[in-house]
Design a protein around this motif. Structure first.
Motif, mmCIF file in Angstrom:
data_model
loop_
_atom_site.group_PDB
_atom_site.id
_atom_site.type_symbol
_atom_site.label_atom_id
_atom_site.label_comp_id
_atom_site.label_asym_id
_atom_site.label_seq_id
_atom_site.Cartn_x
_atom_site.Cartn_y
_atom_site.Cartn_z
ATOM 1 N N GLY A 92 7.315 8.084 -4.663
ATOM 2 C CA GLY A 92 7.621 9.308 -3.929
ATOM 3 C C GLY A 92 9.100 9.574 -3.745
ATOM 4 N N GLU A 93 9.400 10.438 -2.827
ATOM 5 C CA GLU A 93 10.763 10.875 -2.544
ATOM 6 C C GLU A 93 11.614 9.697 -2.070
ATOM 7 O OE1 GLU A 93 13.627 12.614 -2.937
ATOM 8 O OE2 GLU A 93 12.153 14.213 -3.078
ATOM 9 N N GLU A 94 12.887 9.702 -2.478
ATOM 10 C CA GLU A 94 13.799 8.638 -2.050
ATOM 11 C C GLU A 94 14.304 8.923 -0.643
ATOM 12 O OE1 GLU A 94 15.850 9.142 -6.385
ATOM 13 O OE2 GLU A 94 17.082 8.246 -4.835
ATOM 14 N N THR A 95 14.733 7.868 0.048
ATOM 15 C CA THR A 95 15.462 8.083 1.289
ATOM 16 C C THR A 95 16.943 8.167 0.923
ATOM 17 O OG1 THR A 95 15.615 5.706 1.601
ATOM 18 C CG2 THR A 95 13.828 6.812 2.740
ATOM 19 N N ALA A 148 0.857 -1.179 0.000
ATOM 20 C CA ALA A 148 0.000 0.000 0.000
ATOM 21 C C ALA A 148 0.892 1.226 0.000
ATOM 22 C CB ALA A 148 -0.888 -0.019 1.229
ATOM 23 N N ASP A 149 1.068 1.803 -1.164
ATOM 24 C CA ASP A 149 1.906 2.991 -1.296
ATOM 25 C C ASP A 149 1.066 4.031 -2.037
ATOM 26 O OD1 ASP A 149 4.970 4.078 -1.597
ATOM 27 O OD2 ASP A 149 3.763 4.542 -3.369
ATOM 28 N N GLY A 150 0.967 5.217 -1.461
ATOM 29 C CA GLY A 150 0.104 6.246 -2.046
ATOM 30 C C GLY A 150 0.409 6.519 -3.504
ATOM 31 N N GLN A 151 1.693 6.755 -3.795
ATOM 32 C CA GLN A 151 2.071 7.099 -5.176
ATOM 33 C C GLN A 151 1.920 5.902 -6.101
ATOM 34 O OE1 GLN A 151 3.296 10.123 -6.093
ATOM 35 N NE2 GLN A 151 4.029 11.075 -4.224
ATOM 36 N N LEU A 168 -0.388 5.547 -9.439
ATOM 37 C CA LEU A 168 0.089 5.113 -10.756
ATOM 38 C C LEU A 168 -0.821 3.992 -11.297
ATOM 39 C CD1 LEU A 168 2.348 4.948 -13.005
ATOM 40 C CD2 LEU A 168 3.373 3.164 -11.594
ATOM 41 N N PHE A 169 -1.118 3.018 -10.441
ATOM 42 C CA PHE A 169 -1.962 1.899 -10.876
ATOM 43 C C PHE A 169 -3.350 2.389 -11.283
ATOM 44 C CE2 PHE A 169 0.534 -1.158 -7.892
ATOM 45 C CZ PHE A 169 1.592 -1.138 -8.777
ATOM 46 N N LEU A 170 -3.932 3.278 -10.471
ATOM 47 C CA LEU A 170 -5.273 3.774 -10.788
ATOM 48 C C LEU A 170 -5.250 4.585 -12.082
ATOM 49 C CD1 LEU A 170 -6.491 4.772 -7.205
ATOM 50 C CD2 LEU A 170 -7.270 2.826 -8.550
ATOM 51 N N ASN A 171 -4.179 5.370 -12.276
ATOM 52 C CA ASN A 171 -4.039 6.131 -13.531
ATOM 53 C C ASN A 171 -4.059 5.198 -14.726
ATOM 54 O OD1 ASN A 171 -3.923 8.749 -12.667
ATOM 55 N ND2 ASN A 171 -1.698 8.766 -12.396
ATOM 56 N N LEU A 172 -3.368 4.056 -14.582
ATOM 57 C CA LEU A 172 -3.281 3.146 -15.724
ATOM 58 C C LEU A 172 -4.494 2.204 -15.811
ATOM 59 C CD1 LEU A 172 0.546 2.473 -15.730
ATOM 60 C CD2 LEU A 172 -0.780 3.626 -17.490
ATOM 61 N N TYR A 220 -6.113 -0.484 -5.493
ATOM 62 C CA TYR A 220 -6.019 -0.916 -6.886
ATOM 63 C C TYR A 220 -6.518 -2.353 -6.995
ATOM 64 C CZ TYR A 220 -1.586 -2.682 -4.940
ATOM 65 O OH TYR A 220 -0.634 -3.287 -4.151
ATOM 66 N N ALA A 221 -6.966 -2.712 -8.177
ATOM 67 C CA ALA A 221 -7.413 -4.094 -8.402
ATOM 68 C C ALA A 221 -6.185 -4.986 -8.474
ATOM 69 C CB ALA A 221 -8.202 -4.179 -9.689
ATOM 70 N N THR A 222 -6.257 -6.159 -7.864
ATOM 71 C CA THR A 222 -5.099 -7.055 -7.880
ATOM 72 C C THR A 222 -5.416 -8.329 -8.643
ATOM 73 O OG1 THR A 222 -5.753 -8.243 -5.900
ATOM 74 C CG2 THR A 222 -4.430 -6.260 -5.573
ATOM 75 N N LEU A 223 -4.362 -8.992 -9.047
ATOM 76 C CA LEU A 223 -4.515 -10.257 -9.763
ATOM 77 C C LEU A 223 -5.254 -11.270 -8.888
ATOM 78 C CD1 LEU A 223 -3.650 -11.679 -12.390
ATOM 79 C CD2 LEU A 223 -1.714 -12.598 -11.138
ATOM 80 N N MET A 224 -4.893 -11.299 -7.609
ATOM 81 C CA MET A 224 -5.551 -12.248 -6.712
ATOM 82 C C MET A 224 -7.034 -11.901 -6.612
ATOM 83 S SD MET A 224 -4.332 -13.648 -3.066
ATOM 84 C CE MET A 224 -4.745 -12.471 -1.845
ATOM 85 N N GLY A 225 -7.336 -10.605 -6.522
ATOM 86 C CA GLY A 225 -8.729 -10.168 -6.440
ATOM 87 C C GLY A 225 -9.529 -10.612 -7.655
#
Lengths: 633, 259
Positions: free
Chosen positions: A568-571, A349-352, A356-360, B190-195
């Motif tokens: 996001g930003e790197e450490t 679960a990463d915001g950015q 990206l996934f939702l954009n695509l 996001y939708a996942t493959l497992m989902g």
């Protein structure tokens, strides 16, 4: 000549007590070896079979084995001095196989190499040469590890390595000393016993230490998937990547146990070099720890105690680790596999990343912009639409279609193609190739994007594609294969180099005034595609090509790959700043890039360094710069 | 807690729309469809409520009305974690007004007797913002609109409503209830493959309007759909940078009234 040389002294008669003692020790040694080795072998064989594994074509496997194992070519090439020292130790071991067999056989009166006979005599001299080279080499390696202490070998000194080095030295020294003692003398007998004890101590130490690579790595190299960063297809409805022990395949387990902890992967890793958590060596050792403690049947998640999710998602997939590894470990399928496990099950679960996934999922490009923006650019730049009659489909990609600097690169490349009279067109609609989601491990999204694009290309009857983006080129050519047959594709550097003699040379008043241009090898063009010379040919048209300290297959990543450009930003230090500083330090007036992602990373990094930053150009822009103005479209 | 989420499939956000020949709707042939944005947030809220709840009997049911193509959006909702779905099969969604659609949804939802009904606050295509509130009326349940956050309490729910100018309102209401959800309250998943693989085995019940016994003639009739007139009134401000800036401030203050 030979007669003047000393002869190997080897005791020929052994008392019953000696025979029994030898037999007892040999059995104990072999048992101790097997107790650990059998366990390791069991863990490897209990792992899941690799569904996509094929022995054939076998030629490549044999060649890799001969080149990388027998010739030690990779070991030497990537670290010449320690590599050569290692090669001498290895070759000495090979030469010693017969000597050692004979050494043990004489106890039972079954010796087959006689120091008196012609063949035996010759062979013992042959082995002695290697023994000498090995003894010197192991001493040098000892000095390197314990006195010079390169940081790649880890902070803690490996005393196991010290013991092993000592044993190897004793083996070689006793062998060599046996040439200088009288036959059948007590000294000869003492040397024989010291040699024997060292040998029988050495054997069980192999599977208990990283020297397990002696036994495993030849197999690892021979059995490796064979092509760079080959991500295996998922198989069946319950395969989501590397989630738990039950997902570890035999190849992954074999590779985990083969690691020799040399740290070459760490030495070249952009994340490890800029203060991040990720250390590719530790990832492999983390898997080994998991296998040791829990085994391949465990349902415990692989990410957690043994490897951190944070580290796995810091990888730029630059592949320097996999390229360097001398024992055939394929880090990218492992790192991407762990990401797949996390993303395909929704545990990442990463915001950015989610953005990206939702954009695509909903849109067409990784930048999250409206496709109308691409249409506007095509119209403004006067790019012809592909209608099936042109030779090339010019693939824009997300950067070429939406990023301002990427668009400049496309426009420059289009000018060159117009000048050359090449016919080309762009697709009316194009989706992201799926590169960032492929590397981040989102198989669902990658499949959707690959299939949609393959269908669009087939509908438009595209035969040949050219692209300014090495990520698009790699993904289309290799990764899409899982879902269909992609058209032929090349990177614009390959296209431009082919027409180099038709493009104007940008000559300056004198050679001393030539513009110094440093070329940055993009990971996805160099290591991934083995294209190094073509972009350099193009750069040479525009000025004097100079090299950065890390170049060709040792090039250092810009930090954008693996989907990281969208996270996001790197450490720690930014990877792009590290590389940009290196390029600036070459004193070049211009930095030449051949990838729109490298370009955007360096643009930001150079802006941060301030005033006198060199100019940053793509090779297409360098080529277009020399065209007569009338050639402009 | 049993939660029903009413969702709608709409054309993809950036799609170029063209008016159809009859001038009553847009041409759908070339378009890609997706889940309405605020409905996606309604689904997310429902999934989070279920995940947060300690009770094992939590269930999230999605309901959607529309033609065959709606199936892909339903699958996506199931992939993201909904437990089962009801697909109200109808090709004439365009001819039905908000009341008609709410009647369809109410008829499908009522037999489920849910503890909570969630839906997006408005659709991206028609933007009427009425379906949710009419649905509450038809089900005879209390409702609240523009909800950003829902919390389960001992007696019912505490919800956070969005008001104007950055103000929020907190309301307690009993269950069962209907809430219309505002976008942006949560982070979407996001939708996942497992989902997607798990969704294959989840139940999607298909019913028709006739089977639901709904035959409401529209009260509101859509006369005509037109694209907005493009108007661009660019003004170039002359003078030095200082003069231009002063003129710009003047215009923003008194003409556009945004300062």
């Amino acid at each position: 000549m030979i007669l003047l040389l000393p002869t190997l002294a080897e005791p020929q008669h052994f008392s019953l007590l000696e025979k029994l003692l030898f037999a007892g020790l040999a059995v104990a040694s072999a048992y101790s070896f097997w107790r650990r080795f059998g366990l390791v072998l069991g863990k490897i064989l209990q792992s899941k079979k690799d569904p996509s594994f094929h022995f054939f074509p076998i030629g490549k496997r044999v060649w890799d084995f001969v080149w990388e194992v027998l010739f030690q070519a990779k070991v030497i090439r990537e670290r010449p001095l320690p590599g050569l020292a290692h090669a001498f130790v290895f070759w000495a071991f090979c030469a010693f196989a017969l000597v050692t067999l004979n050494h043990c056989a004489v106890v039972l009166g079954l010796g087959f190499l006689s120091p008196e006979g012609q063949i035996g005599r010759l062979y013992f001299y042959f082995a002695a040469v290697f023994a000498l080279a090995c003894a010197v080499s192991i001493l040098c390696l000892f000095v390197r590890r314990f006195l010079i202490r390169p940081k790649w070998l880890g902070e803690n000194l490996s005393y196991q390595s010290g013991v092993i080095a000592l044993l190897i030295f004793v083996l070689m020294a006793t062998y060599l000393a046996s040439f200088f003692v009288a036959d059948a003398s007590p000294s000869a007998r003492t040397l024989w016993w010291i040699h024997t004890l060292a040998l029988l101590t050495f054997l069980p130490l192999i599977p208990h230490t990283k020297h397990l690579h002696l036994v495993l790595s030849p197999a690892t190299v021979f059995l490796s998937r064979g092509s760079f960063s080959q991500i295996p297809p998922l198989s069946g409805d319950e395969d989501f990547g590397l989630v738990a022990g039950t997902d570890l395949t035999r190849l992954v387990s074999l590779q985990a146990y083969s690691c020799v902890e040399c740290g070459r992967c760490t030495e070249h890793c952009p994340a490890a070099n800029t203060g991040k958590l990720l250390n590719p060596k530790e990832i492999v050792l983390g898997l080994r720890g998991y296998l040791n403690d829990l085994g391949p049947a465990s349902a415990e998640p692989l990410l957690g105690k043994y490897n951190a999710q944070e580290a796995v998602f810091q990888c730029t997939t630059c592949g320097a680790c996999e390229f360097q590894c001398p024992v055939g470990i394929e880090h990218l399928p492992i790192l991407v596999g762990l990401r797949r496990g996390a993303v395909n099950t929704g545990s990442w679960a990463d915001g950015q990343g989610t953005k990206l996934f939702l954009n695509l999922e909903r849109g067409s490009n990784a930048l999250g912009l409206s496709p109308a923006e691409r249409d506007k650019f095509i119209e403004k730049a006067g790019l012809p639409l592909f209608d099936g009659t042109q030779e090339y489909c010019l693939w824009l990609g997300c950067m070429g279609g939406y990023d301002p600097k990427g668009r400049e690169i496309v426009a420059a490349f289009a000018r060159v193609m117009n000048y050359l009279g090449t016919s080309y067109g762009v697709l009316r609609k194009e989706k992201c190739t799926g590169d960032p989601v492929r590397r981040l491990g989102n198989d669902l999204l990658f499949q959707q994007l690959a299939e949609a694009n393959l269908e669009a290309l087939a509908q438009n009857k595209v035969k040949k594609i050219v692209s300014i983006c090495p990520h698009c080129v790699r993904t289309i050519q290799e990764d899409w294969k899982e879902y269909g047959t992609p058209p032929e594709i090349e990177h614009h550097s390959e296209f431009l180099a082919r027409y180099a003699d038709k493009l104007p040379h940008q000559t300056s008043p004198g050679p001393s005034h030539l513009e110094k241009i440093v070329f940055h090898d993009p990971c996805y063009l160099g290591r991934y595609r083995n294209v190094y010379d073509q972009p350099r040919t193009v750069v040479a048209l525009a000025g004097e090509l100079i090299e950065a300290p890390r170049n060709h297959e040792r090039s250092f990543c810009c930090g954008a790959g693996g989907g990281l450009a969208f996270l996001g930003e790197e450490t720690g230090e930014r990877v792009s700043h590290n590389r940009a500083a290196e390029l600036v330090a070459t004193g070049a007036q211009t930095i030449a890039a051949a990838c729109p992602f490298c370009n955007t990373m360096f643009r930001d990094a150079l802006a941060a360094t301030g005033e006198a930053a060199p100019e940053l150009m793509d090779i297409a822009q360098l080529a277009a710069r020399g065209l007569p103005q009338s050639g402009a479209s | 807690m049993k939660i029903v989420v009413a969702i709608k499939q709409v054309r993809e956000r950036d799609a170029q729309v063209r008016i159809d020949a009859a001038g009553k709707w847009i041409e759908e042939g070339d378009l890609q469809f997706a889940l309405n944005e605020s409905d996606a947030y309604a689904l997310e809220e429902a999934l989070q409520l279920k995940e947060k709840s300690a009770a094992a009997d939590g269930e999230v049911i999605v309901v959607s009305a529309g033609p065959e193509r709606v199936g892909t959006t339903i699958r996506e909702a199931l992939a993201k974690g909904a437990d089962r779905a009801i697909h109200i099969d109808c090709d004439d969604l365009g001819q039905r007004d908000a009341l008609g659609v709410a009647h369809l949804l109410a008829a499908a939802i009522k037999p489920e007797s849910p503890d909570l009904v969630l839906t997006g606050l408005q659709s991206e295509d028609l933007g009427l913002g009425q379906t949710g509130v009419i649905l509450a009326e038809l089900l005879g349940l209390p409702h609240a609109t523009l909800i950003l956050h829902v919390e389960k309490t001992e007696t019912g729910l505490t919800v956070k409503r969005e008001l104007e100018e950055g103000w929020f309102q907190s309301i307690d209401l009993p269950t069962p209830a209907v809430l219309t959800i505002q976008s942006g309250g949560n982070k979407l998943r996001y939708a996942t493959l497992m989902g997607i693989k798990r969704a294959k085995t989840k139940e999607v019940r298909r019913v028709t309007a006739a089977e639901l016994g709904v035959d409401t003639p529209p009260v509101v009739v859509l006369e005509q759909v037109t694209l907005p007139q493009k108007q661009k009134s660019t003004q170039i401000l002359d003078g030095t940078a200082k003069e231009a800036a002063a003129a710009l401030v003047e215009k923003l203050k008194f003409e556009v009234r945004v300062l």
